[in-house]
Design a protein around this motif. Structure first.
Motif, PDB file in Angstrom:
ATOM      1  N   VAL A  19       0.901  -1.551   0.042  1.00 12.89           N
ATOM      2  CA  VAL A  19       0.123  -0.042  -0.324  1.00 12.89           C
ATOM      3  C   VAL A  19       0.468   1.232   0.213  1.00 12.89           C
ATOM      4  CG1 VAL A  19      -1.520   1.101   1.176  1.00 12.89           C
ATOM      5  CG2 VAL A  19      -1.954  -1.361   1.180  1.00 12.89           C
ATOM      6  N   ALA A  20       2.204   1.012   0.554  1.00 11.99           N
ATOM      7  CA  ALA A  20       2.659   2.498   0.789  1.00 11.99           C
ATOM      8  C   ALA A  20       3.890   2.471  -0.265  1.00 11.99           C
ATOM      9  CB  ALA A  20       4.083   2.307   2.417  1.00 11.99           C
ATOM     10  N   HIS A  21       4.351   1.749  -1.304  1.00  8.92           N
ATOM     11  CA  HIS A  21       4.907   1.873  -2.590  1.00  8.92           C
ATOM     12  C   HIS A  21       3.558   1.976  -3.281  1.00  8.92           C
ATOM     13  CE1 HIS A  21       6.989   0.856  -6.191  1.00  8.92           C
ATOM     14  NE2 HIS A  21       5.897   0.095  -6.104  1.00  8.92           N
ATOM     15  N   VAL A  22       2.104   1.556  -3.472  1.00 11.52           N
ATOM     16  CA  VAL A  22       1.471   2.125  -4.639  1.00 11.52           C
ATOM     17  C   VAL A  22       1.168   3.450  -4.257  1.00 11.52           C
ATOM     18  CG1 VAL A  22      -0.846   1.909  -5.350  1.00 11.52           C
ATOM     19  CG2 VAL A  22       0.462   0.253  -5.018  1.00 11.52           C
ATOM     20  N   ARG A  23       0.279   4.170  -2.415  1.00 10.93           N
ATOM     21  CA  ARG A  23       0.518   5.608  -2.266  1.00 10.93           C
ATOM     22  C   ARG A  23       1.751   6.505  -3.420  1.00 10.93           C
ATOM     23  NH1 ARG A  23      -2.901   4.210   2.903  1.00 10.93           N
ATOM     24  NH2 ARG A  23      -4.860   3.847   2.086  1.00 10.93           N
ATOM     25  N   ALA A  24       3.122   6.048  -3.064  1.00  7.23           N
ATOM     26  CA  ALA A  24       4.451   7.236  -3.566  1.00  7.23           C
ATOM     27  C   ALA A  24       4.697   6.391  -4.600  1.00  7.23           C
ATOM     28  CB  ALA A  24       5.574   5.893  -2.564  1.00  7.23           C
ATOM     29  N   ARG A  25       4.224   5.767  -5.016  1.00  8.11           N
ATOM     30  CA  ARG A  25       5.283   5.491  -6.702  1.00  8.11           C
ATOM     31  C   ARG A  25       3.927   5.148  -8.242  1.00  8.11           C
ATOM     32  NH1 ARG A  25      10.416   5.599  -6.116  1.00  8.11           N
ATOM     33  NH2 ARG A  25      11.328   4.557  -3.917  1.00  8.11           N
ATOM     34  N   ILE A  36      -5.636   0.749  -5.496  1.00  7.26           N
ATOM     35  CA  ILE A  36      -5.054  -0.308  -4.502  1.00  7.26           C
ATOM     36  C   ILE A  36      -6.257  -1.889  -4.256  1.00  7.26           C
ATOM     37  CG2 ILE A  36      -4.251  -0.484  -1.478  1.00  7.26           C
ATOM     38  CD1 ILE A  36      -3.600   2.694  -2.241  1.00  7.26           C
ATOM     39  N   MET A  37      -4.859  -2.762  -4.162  1.00  6.35           N
ATOM     40  CA  MET A  37      -6.297  -3.491  -3.875  1.00  6.35           C
ATOM     41  C   MET A  37      -6.359  -3.721  -2.356  1.00  6.35           C
ATOM     42  SD  MET A  37      -3.892  -7.046  -6.096  1.00  6.35           S
ATOM     43  CE  MET A  37      -2.139  -6.130  -5.697  1.00  6.35           C
TER      44      MET A  37
END
Length: 75
Positions: free
Chosen positions: A37-43, A49-50
């Motif tokens: 989740v942190a990766h998807v939000r940042a990049r 988000i699944m």
């Protein structure tokens, strides 16, 4: 009787336990949902988000294959 290992300066047993748990999850093909989740939000700001269960199924499919596709295996 005091445990000398448990009382070592700078030893954080909770942090060690989390690291061991995360390592074990990665060994069996389960990634860390919170890190995902942190990766998807940042990049990937516009990417959806699944949900946790979708993420779990996606990791299982990547490991074991889905729809007749062969997953990566050593043998």
């Amino acid at each position: 009787m005091n445990c000398t290992i448990c009382s070592l300066p700078g030893l954080d047993l909770n942090r060690l336990a989390r690291k061991l748990r995360d390592g074990a999850k990665l060994m069996v093909g389960q990634g860390d949902y919170d890190a995902y989740v942190a990766h998807v939000r940042a990049r990937h700001e516009d990417a959806p988000i699944m949900a946790r269960d979708e993420f779990f199924r996606a990791r299982e499919n990547a490991r074991f294959g889905a729809g007749g596709e062969r997953a990566f295996r050593c043998c």
